[in-house]
Motif scaffolding. Structure first.
Motif, short mmCIF file in Angstrom:
data_model
loop_
_atom_site.label_atom_id
_atom_site.label_comp_id
_atom_site.label_asym_id
_atom_site.label_seq_id
_atom_site.Cartn_x
_atom_site.Cartn_y
_atom_site.Cartn_z
N UNK A 121 0.82 -1.21 0.00
CA UNK A 121 0.00 0.00 0.00
C UNK A 121 0.85 1.26 0.00
N UNK A 122 2.10 1.15 0.46
CA UNK A 122 3.03 2.28 0.44
C UNK A 122 3.76 2.39 -0.90
N UNK A 123 3.45 1.48 -1.82
CA UNK A 123 4.15 1.48 -3.10
C UNK A 123 5.47 0.75 -3.05
N UNK A 124 5.63 -0.12 -2.07
CA UNK A 124 6.87 -0.86 -1.87
C UNK A 124 6.74 -2.26 -2.46
N UNK A 125 7.77 -2.69 -3.14
CA UNK A 125 7.79 -4.05 -3.66
C UNK A 125 7.87 -5.02 -2.50
N UNK A 126 6.91 -5.91 -2.38
CA UNK A 126 6.82 -6.83 -1.24
C UNK A 126 6.52 -8.24 -1.75
N UNK A 127 7.33 -9.21 -1.33
CA UNK A 127 7.16 -10.58 -1.80
C UNK A 127 7.41 -11.57 -0.66
N UNK A 128 6.74 -12.70 -0.74
CA UNK A 128 7.04 -13.83 0.15
C UNK A 128 7.83 -14.85 -0.66
N UNK A 129 8.94 -15.30 -0.11
CA UNK A 129 9.77 -16.25 -0.82
C UNK A 129 9.07 -17.60 -0.97
N UNK A 130 9.39 -18.29 -2.05
CA UNK A 130 8.74 -19.56 -2.36
C UNK A 130 9.67 -20.72 -2.07
N UNK A 131 9.09 -21.75 -1.50
CA UNK A 131 9.81 -22.98 -1.26
C UNK A 131 9.77 -23.90 -2.47
N UNK A 132 10.11 -25.13 -2.24
CA UNK A 132 10.17 -26.12 -3.32
C UNK A 132 8.78 -26.38 -3.90
N UNK A 133 8.66 -26.31 -5.21
CA UNK A 133 7.38 -26.54 -5.86
C UNK A 133 7.34 -27.88 -6.60
N UNK A 134 8.50 -28.48 -6.76
CA UNK A 134 8.59 -29.81 -7.36
C UNK A 134 9.71 -30.55 -6.65
N UNK A 135 9.47 -31.80 -6.34
CA UNK A 135 10.43 -32.56 -5.54
C UNK A 135 11.79 -32.70 -6.23
N UNK A 175 13.75 -21.59 -5.46
CA UNK A 175 14.36 -20.42 -6.10
C UNK A 175 14.47 -19.25 -5.13
N UNK A 176 14.39 -19.53 -3.82
CA UNK A 176 14.35 -18.46 -2.82
C UNK A 176 15.58 -17.56 -2.89
N UNK A 177 16.77 -18.14 -3.09
CA UNK A 177 17.99 -17.31 -3.15
C UNK A 177 17.95 -16.39 -4.36
N UNK A 178 17.48 -16.91 -5.49
CA UNK A 178 17.39 -16.08 -6.69
C UNK A 178 16.37 -14.96 -6.50
N UNK A 179 15.25 -15.29 -5.84
CA UNK A 179 14.26 -14.25 -5.52
C UNK A 179 14.90 -13.14 -4.69
N UNK A 180 15.68 -13.54 -3.68
CA UNK A 180 16.33 -12.55 -2.81
C UNK A 180 17.32 -11.70 -3.59
N UNK A 181 18.10 -12.32 -4.44
CA UNK A 181 19.05 -11.56 -5.25
C UNK A 181 18.33 -10.53 -6.10
N UNK A 182 17.21 -10.92 -6.67
CA UNK A 182 16.44 -9.99 -7.49
C UNK A 182 15.93 -8.83 -6.66
N UNK A 183 15.43 -9.10 -5.45
CA UNK A 183 14.87 -8.05 -4.59
C UNK A 183 15.97 -7.13 -4.06
N UNK A 184 17.08 -7.69 -3.64
CA UNK A 184 18.18 -6.86 -3.14
C UNK A 184 18.76 -6.00 -4.25
N UNK A 185 18.87 -6.58 -5.45
CA UNK A 185 19.37 -5.82 -6.59
C UNK A 185 18.43 -4.67 -6.93
N UNK A 186 17.13 -4.95 -6.87
CA UNK A 186 16.13 -3.90 -7.13
C UNK A 186 16.29 -2.76 -6.13
N UNK A 187 16.43 -3.08 -4.84
CA UNK A 187 16.59 -2.05 -3.82
C UNK A 187 17.85 -1.23 -4.06
#
Length: 597
Positions: free
Chosen positions: A147-161, A166-178
């Protein structure tokens, strides 16, 4: 039948995968993060344990203060980081997130979250879930930050055994964006992800490579530089006005100052840019804000300058930073001006133009006569202390110190008095850090805390001077425990009038912020500091010099009158302007006189 990662990609690949918690720790180190601020909790406990080998996980007295400390950290580093537990921890950080959003600070708000295996039809004890609800709201914090216009995401766990998450890649993307966009982000991390394998990352060898060293995609820089060159050549009294965007781009700021010195060009900055310049420099005119300014360079800016080169100011002007929309800001209305706002990432467009100007055939000007020290040292002859002579007294005391202060003013009368302080070069490259309104009161001690950590890391003994009213101090006194644990070199000037005076419009109990029996000198002693009482300018100078020599935690109580003659000139002008805008006849007359009408 489910396929494991090991069966799918082989044992060698599987053994190569890091656990997510360790991967996040390495990511934070890559971005230059050495400490995080936060409050522990059940949903974040696994993350704290995982990060501890990589960064300092430091406590704050509450979650909001953790967020404010992370904001100060982001003013001085590639990223600031705050870490809390799910909802009851992350939601109190929204005020700090609003500050980071408004100031354009790359703060990473990390929150623990329920494990993905815990999400079901039962309401978790940290979820926003009244007993009458028909559904469980697990996204309350995500939605609040969004609601403040901030990019906000919950990291995802394993979707296939057979695939790592991809949680680390998600974090890299978010930290790079910041980092690249100088914007805060909010990350919720399910607690069962911490010890799960995640995809391995291939990081660049250095942080600067994240920008890709891309060339400016905009054309026409040569034409802009040529136009500026013509106007500078034709001008007899030019001015370079530096905006607040440059305070997070030290390399570009250094380049611009070098150009000004090379060409003998006077320069000034905005209120929001205060602290990024050495105001003792012979070319520096100080921090300007129209009719509300109290600097010696004001006359040159308003009556002499015949051409303005404006660099790095905000796209949308703020009323606070543009003389409260009073139409008295001479730079805003100057008729002969070139504006380079910096519309490309990291102000590359300004940087390219500055490179072209530095190689241009401009004739260096003779340095103009000294403009003064950037501040007005009036009213120092009045022995009784008040906001009217506070800055001038501190400026005199600072002249006797071996190292200049880093100033941290609190919102209120202290903030407006602080614009008359003289900021000098220091070990951090910034000598003034303030929250100008957006998060309201309660930031100066969390800011001082982050600054002290940075100075300790550098081995610097530079003193920190906090300026606060009694109302603002009482918002955050619980943060003193962390300053005590740091053995921080902080002096707090506590201006006491027992009310919230700035903006006071009546006598309702809401304006009362203190009890007459409260003794802050005893409070600071409880935190291992020393308490002092100063009532005259001479006493304050002596006390400041002695406190800096001794070091450690000090609080100086200054009894402060609320009578107009004891208020700072800026505050008096602001109150007059507010009265004018509210239709008060007496204030309207005074404001018109002030503007020469």
């Amino acid at each position: 039948m489910a396929t494991s990662i090991e069966d799918n990609f082989g044992d060698e690949y599987y053994q190569h995968l890091p656990q997510f918690g360790a991967s996040l720790g390495e990511l934070l180190c890559f971005f230059g993060v050495k400490r995080t601020y936060g409050v522990g909790g059940d949903f974040v406990a696994n993350l704290i344990n995982a990060l501890e080998p990589h960064v300092e996980v430091l406590p704050s007295s509450n979650e909001m203060h953790a967020g404010f400390s992370a904001c100060a950290q982001a003013e001085l580093n590639p990223l600031g980081v705050c870490m809390t537990t799910y909802t009851v921890g992350s939601l109190p950080c929204v005020s700090a997130a609003a500050l980071a959003r408004t100031e354009g600070l790359p703060v990473v708000f990390i929150s623990g979250a329920p494990g993905e295996n815990e999400v079901n039809s039962h309401a978790l004890h940290h979820s926003v879930h009244p007993s009458t609800a028909w559904n469980t709201d697990l996204d309350a914090a995500l939605n609040a930050f969004r609601a403040l216009g901030i990019r906000a995401e919950r990291l995802q766990g394993q979707r296939h055994s057979g695939q790592p998450n991809i949680a680390a890649e998600q974090c890299l993307d978010l930290l790079t964006y910041a980092y690249l966009n100088r914007q805060p982000v909010f990350i919720e991390i399910p607690r069962d992800l911490i010890n799960q394998p995640t995809q391995s990352l291939r990081l660049p060898s250095q942080l600067a490579q994240l920008t890709g060293d891309q060339q400016l995609s905009l054309s026409g820089a040569e034409l802009i530089a040529r136009n500026i060159e013509k106007k500078l050549t034709a001008a007899s009294s030019p001015l370079v006005f530096l905006g607040e965007k440059l305070r997070l781009n030290q390399a570009l700021l250094t380049k611009i100052i070098a150009f000004c010195r090379q060409q003998g060009l006077p320069y000034a900055t905005s209120w929001f840019g205060k602290g990024m310049l050495d105001e003792s420099d012979s070319l520096c005119l100080g921090s300007y804000n129209g009719a509300f300014s109290e600097i010696e360079g004001k006359a040159y800016i308003e009556s002499v300058a015949d051409y303005v080169l404006e660099l790095g100011t905000a796209i949308s002007p703020s009323d606070t930073n543009n003389a409260f929309s009073s139409q008295t800001h001479a730079v805003d209305s100057h008729k002969n001006k070139t504006m380079l706002k910096g519309t490309s990432r990291w102000e590359q467009d300004i940087s390219v133009v500055m490179d072209l100007l530095q190689s241009a055939h401009l004739t260096p000007r003779k340095l103009p006569a000294q403009f003064g020290d950037g501040v007005i040292a009036s009213n120092i002859d009045s022995l009784m202390l008040g906001y009217h002579n506070l800055a001038a007294t501190i400026n005199l005391a600072q002249g006797e110190l071996s190292k200049p202060y880093i100033f941290v003013p609190e919102v209120g009368s202290a903030l407006f008095a602080s614009f008359e302080l003289q900021t000098l070069n220091g070990d951090l490259g910034r000598s003034y850090l303030a929250n100008p309104w957006y998060a309201a009161m309660g930031t100066c001690l969390p800011y001082a805390r982050a600054i002290a950590d940075q100075l300790i890391e550098m081995g610097s003994k530079q003193p920190i001077l906090v300026l606060t009213g009694d109302g603002g101090f009482n918002f955050q006194a619980n943060e003193l425990i962390n300053l005590q644990k740091q053995a921080a070199n902080v002096t707090i000037i506590y201006m006491r009038n027992n009310i919230f005076h700035l903006g006071k419009a009546g006598d309702a109990p809401v304006y009362a912020c203190n009890h007459l029996a409260f003794d802050p000198k005893l409070l600071i002693q409880a935190y291992g500091g020393q308490g002092h009482l100063c009532e005259t300018t001479g006493q304050l100078i002596d006390c400041l010099v002695q406190s800096a020599a001794v070091g450690g935690l000090h609080l100086i109580e200054v009894p402060t009158s609320t009578e107009p003659e004891y208020q700072s000139e800026i505050t008096k002008k602001l109150n007059t302007y507010i009265g004018f805008r509210n239709g008060n006849e007496e204030a309207t007359s005074a404001w018109k006189t002030l503007c020469g009408e």
